[in-house]
Design a protein around this motif. Structure first.
Motif, PDB file in Angstrom:
ATOM      1  N   ALA A  84       0.660  -0.958   0.215  1.00  0.00           N
ATOM      2  CA  ALA A  84       0.518  -0.067  -0.084  1.00  0.00           C
ATOM      3  C   ALA A  84       0.880   1.217  -0.154  1.00  0.00           C
ATOM      4  O   ALA A  84       1.733   0.933   0.563  1.00  0.00           O
ATOM      5  N   ARG A  85      -0.061   2.300  -0.281  1.00  0.00           N
ATOM      6  CA  ARG A  85       1.552   3.733  -0.830  1.00  0.00           C
ATOM      7  C   ARG A  85       0.182   4.639   0.088  1.00  0.00           C
ATOM      8  O   ARG A  85      -1.212   4.467  -0.564  1.00  0.00           O
ATOM      9  N   ASP A  86       0.616   5.203   0.082  1.00  0.00           N
ATOM     10  CA  ASP A  86       0.140   6.446   1.184  1.00  0.00           C
ATOM     11  C   ASP A  86       0.315   7.805  -0.645  1.00  0.00           C
ATOM     12  O   ASP A  86       1.049   8.327  -1.024  1.00  0.00           O
ATOM     13  N   LEU A  87      -1.577   8.407  -0.783  1.00  0.00           N
ATOM     14  CA  LEU A  87      -2.093   8.793  -1.411  1.00  0.00           C
ATOM     15  C   LEU A  87      -2.037  10.151  -0.660  1.00  0.00           C
ATOM     16  O   LEU A  87      -2.690  11.267  -2.080  1.00  0.00           O
ATOM     17  N   GLY A  88      -1.693  10.335  -0.150  1.00  0.00           N
ATOM     18  CA  GLY A  88      -2.171  11.702   0.808  1.00  0.00           C
ATOM     19  C   GLY A  88      -3.839  11.610   1.473  1.00  0.00           C
ATOM     20  O   GLY A  88      -4.297  11.268   0.706  1.00  0.00           O
ATOM     21  N   GLY A  89      -3.639  12.769   2.340  1.00  0.00           N
ATOM     22  CA  GLY A  89      -5.306  12.979   2.996  1.00  0.00           C
ATOM     23  C   GLY A  89      -5.551  11.751   3.173  1.00  0.00           C
ATOM     24  O   GLY A  89      -7.403  11.857   3.540  1.00  0.00           O
ATOM     25  N   GLY A  90      -4.837  11.056   3.984  1.00  0.00           N
ATOM     26  CA  GLY A  90      -5.354   9.908   4.851  1.00  0.00           C
ATOM     27  C   GLY A  90      -5.810   8.409   3.966  1.00  0.00           C
ATOM     28  O   GLY A  90      -6.812   8.012   4.629  1.00  0.00           O
ATOM     29  N   THR A  91      -5.907   8.917   3.023  1.00  0.00           N
ATOM     30  CA  THR A  91      -6.164   7.501   1.651  1.00  0.00           C
ATOM     31  C   THR A  91      -4.447   6.802   1.552  1.00  0.00           C
ATOM     32  O   THR A  91      -4.527   7.618   1.344  1.00  0.00           O
ATOM     33  N   TRP A  92      -5.109   5.618   1.766  1.00  0.00           N
ATOM     34  CA  TRP A  92      -4.135   4.562   0.848  1.00  0.00           C
ATOM     35  C   TRP A  92      -4.676   3.720  -0.221  1.00  0.00           C
ATOM     36  O   TRP A  92      -5.700   3.593   0.335  1.00  0.00           O
ATOM     37  N   GLN A  93      -3.842   3.581  -1.225  1.00  0.00           N
ATOM     38  CA  GLN A  93      -4.256   2.379  -1.929  1.00  0.00           C
ATOM     39  C   GLN A  93      -3.366   1.258  -1.823  1.00  0.00           C
ATOM     40  O   GLN A  93      -2.198   1.280  -1.688  1.00  0.00           O
ATOM     41  N   TRP A  94      -4.168   0.232  -1.979  1.00  0.00           N
ATOM     42  CA  TRP A  94      -3.688  -1.084  -1.847  1.00  0.00           C
ATOM     43  C   TRP A  94      -3.891  -1.771  -2.837  1.00  0.00           C
ATOM     44  O   TRP A  94      -4.408  -1.487  -3.974  1.00  0.00           O
ATOM     45  N   SER A  95      -2.592  -3.084  -2.313  1.00  0.00           N
ATOM     46  CA  SER A  95      -2.927  -4.023  -3.783  1.00  0.00           C
ATOM     47  C   SER A  95      -2.186  -5.394  -2.858  1.00  0.00           C
ATOM     48  O   SER A  95      -1.389  -5.551  -2.188  1.00  0.00           O
ATOM     49  N   PHE A  96      -2.734  -6.529  -3.653  1.00  0.00           N
ATOM     50  CA  PHE A  96      -1.713  -7.830  -2.942  1.00  0.00           C
ATOM     51  C   PHE A  96      -2.674  -8.708  -4.600  1.00  0.00           C
ATOM     52  O   PHE A  96      -3.249  -8.762  -5.119  1.00  0.00           O
ATOM     53  N   TYR A  97      -1.404 -10.394  -3.653  1.00  0.00           N
ATOM     54  CA  TYR A  97      -2.063 -10.944  -4.302  1.00  0.00           C
ATOM     55  C   TYR A  97      -1.969 -12.389  -3.592  1.00  0.00           C
ATOM     56  O   TYR A  97      -0.707 -12.075  -3.000  1.00  0.00           O
ATOM     57  N   ILE A  98      -2.027 -14.117  -4.039  1.00  0.00           N
ATOM     58  CA  ILE A  98      -1.566 -14.780  -3.377  1.00  0.00           C
ATOM     59  C   ILE A  98      -0.871 -15.026  -4.293  1.00  0.00           C
ATOM     60  O   ILE A  98      -0.946 -15.401  -6.123  1.00  0.00           O
ATOM     61  N   GLY A  99       0.045 -15.874  -3.966  1.00  0.00           N
ATOM     62  CA  GLY A  99       1.471 -16.456  -4.879  1.00  0.00           C
ATOM     63  C   GLY A  99       2.076 -17.674  -5.346  1.00  0.00           C
ATOM     64  O   GLY A  99       1.684 -18.061  -5.629  1.00  0.00           O
ATOM     65  N   VAL A 121      -4.498   7.853   8.588  1.00  0.00           N
ATOM     66  CA  VAL A 121      -4.700   5.908   7.137  1.00  0.00           C
ATOM     67  C   VAL A 121      -6.410   6.420   7.959  1.00  0.00           C
ATOM     68  O   VAL A 121      -7.213   5.178   8.778  1.00  0.00           O
ATOM     69  N   ASP A 122      -7.592   7.083   6.665  1.00  0.00           N
ATOM     70  CA  ASP A 122      -8.801   7.012   7.142  1.00  0.00           C
ATOM     71  C   ASP A 122      -9.741   6.083   6.213  1.00  0.00           C
ATOM     72  O   ASP A 122     -10.734   6.587   6.541  1.00  0.00           O
ATOM     73  N   ALA A 123      -8.929   6.290   4.919  1.00  0.00           N
ATOM     74  CA  ALA A 123      -9.573   5.372   3.534  1.00  0.00           C
ATOM     75  C   ALA A 123      -8.411   4.738   2.938  1.00  0.00           C
ATOM     76  O   ALA A 123      -7.384   4.649   2.518  1.00  0.00           O
ATOM     77  N   LEU A 124      -9.389   3.728   1.978  1.00  0.00           N
ATOM     78  CA  LEU A 124      -8.711   2.860   1.564  1.00  0.00           C
ATOM     79  C   LEU A 124      -9.095   2.598  -0.101  1.00  0.00           C
ATOM     80  O   LEU A 124      -9.765   3.071   0.005  1.00  0.00           O
ATOM     81  N   ARG A 125      -8.194   3.257  -0.756  1.00  0.00           N
ATOM     82  CA  ARG A 125      -8.381   2.709  -2.140  1.00  0.00           C
ATOM     83  C   ARG A 125      -7.852   1.572  -2.942  1.00  0.00           C
ATOM     84  O   ARG A 125      -6.501   1.505  -2.825  1.00  0.00           O
ATOM     85  N   ALA A 126      -8.563   0.958  -3.607  1.00  0.00           N
ATOM     86  CA  ALA A 126      -8.162  -0.092  -4.967  1.00  0.00           C
ATOM     87  C   ALA A 126      -8.382   0.010  -5.911  1.00  0.00           C
ATOM     88  O   ALA A 126      -9.527   0.861  -6.032  1.00  0.00           O
ATOM     89  N   GLU A 127      -8.142  -0.243  -7.299  1.00  0.00           N
ATOM     90  CA  GLU A 127      -8.261  -0.558  -8.084  1.00  0.00           C
ATOM     91  C   GLU A 127      -7.848  -1.897  -9.000  1.00  0.00           C
ATOM     92  O   GLU A 127      -6.974  -2.686  -8.669  1.00  0.00           O
TER      93      GLU A 127
END
Length: 204
Positions: A93-108, A134-140
């Motif tokens: 996950a990385r900090d996008l600013g403003g309390g929002t972090w964007q995450w990603s993941f996978y089972i390898g 950290v107040d919000a999460l975002r993912a694509e």
């Protein structure tokens, strides 16, 4: 205790008590330089590349350079998920600013226990929301990755918008919702979108 017992019983998938015990022992550890080959092999699996923004095979030297830059970042987390002492997946996950972090993941791990992805996601959400600020999460999530989208919905995420990524030709969707995780009495929000980069957040 009864809630934990019920959750444990649902984790049984034919492997019995050993599988349940391993699942309950799930934990994260930081990614290190020594994980370069592990992440390289996981990320180059055809099924993981198929749901990545970049579907091409990783090049070893580029991957090593990316990992060096990633581990030097102060605004991101790079973790390995394990159950029963066995490495199964990667979450970042990385900090996008403003309390929002964007995450990603996978089972390898190809023979990971049933439900490992969902357990990793839930634990990662708790890990992130436990961090100050950290107040919000975002993912694509890639639109044709129904497994990831389903896991997000199980955590309560809902889709809010879709957009076509012009460069990659990938349909993106952002999901925004409130999740039942609290800190100091405040409810957090989480944005997730049907395109999750299986490798960690892009380097600077």
């Amino acid at each position: 205790a009864s809630t934990l017992s019920s959750a444990a019983s649902r984790l049984c998938d034919g492997a019995g008590a050993v599988r349940v015990t391993d699942a309950l022992e799930g934990a994260f550890r930081p990614v290190t330089r020594g994980d370069a080959r592990l992440l390289f092999d996981w990320r180059n699996r055809p099924d993981i590349r198929a749901v990545s923004l970049n579907t091409g095979e990783l090049v070893w030297d580029d991957h090593v350079n990316w990992l060096e830059r990633a581990l030097a970042r102060a605004d991101a987390l790079f973790l390995i998920w394990s159950e029963g002492g066995r490495d199964l997946g990667h979450a970042s996950a990385r900090d996008l600013g403003g309390g929002t972090w964007q995450w990603s993941f996978y089972i390898g791990a190809e023979d990971a226990p049933k439900g490992a992805g969902g357990r990793m996601m839930a634990s990662f959400a708790r890990t992130l929301f436990a961090r100050p600020g950290v107040d919000a999460l975002r993912a694509e999530v890639v639109a044709d990755n129904p497994a990831s989208a389903a896991l997000h919905r199980r955590l309560g995420f809902r889709e809010t918008c879709r957009a076509q990524d012009v460069l990659a030709g990938v349909l993106l969707a952002v999901i925004d919702t409130a999740v039942p995780l609290h800190r100091a009495g405040h409810r957090r929000s989480a944005e997730i979108s049907p395109y999750t980069t299986p490798d960690a957040p892009p380097p600077p």
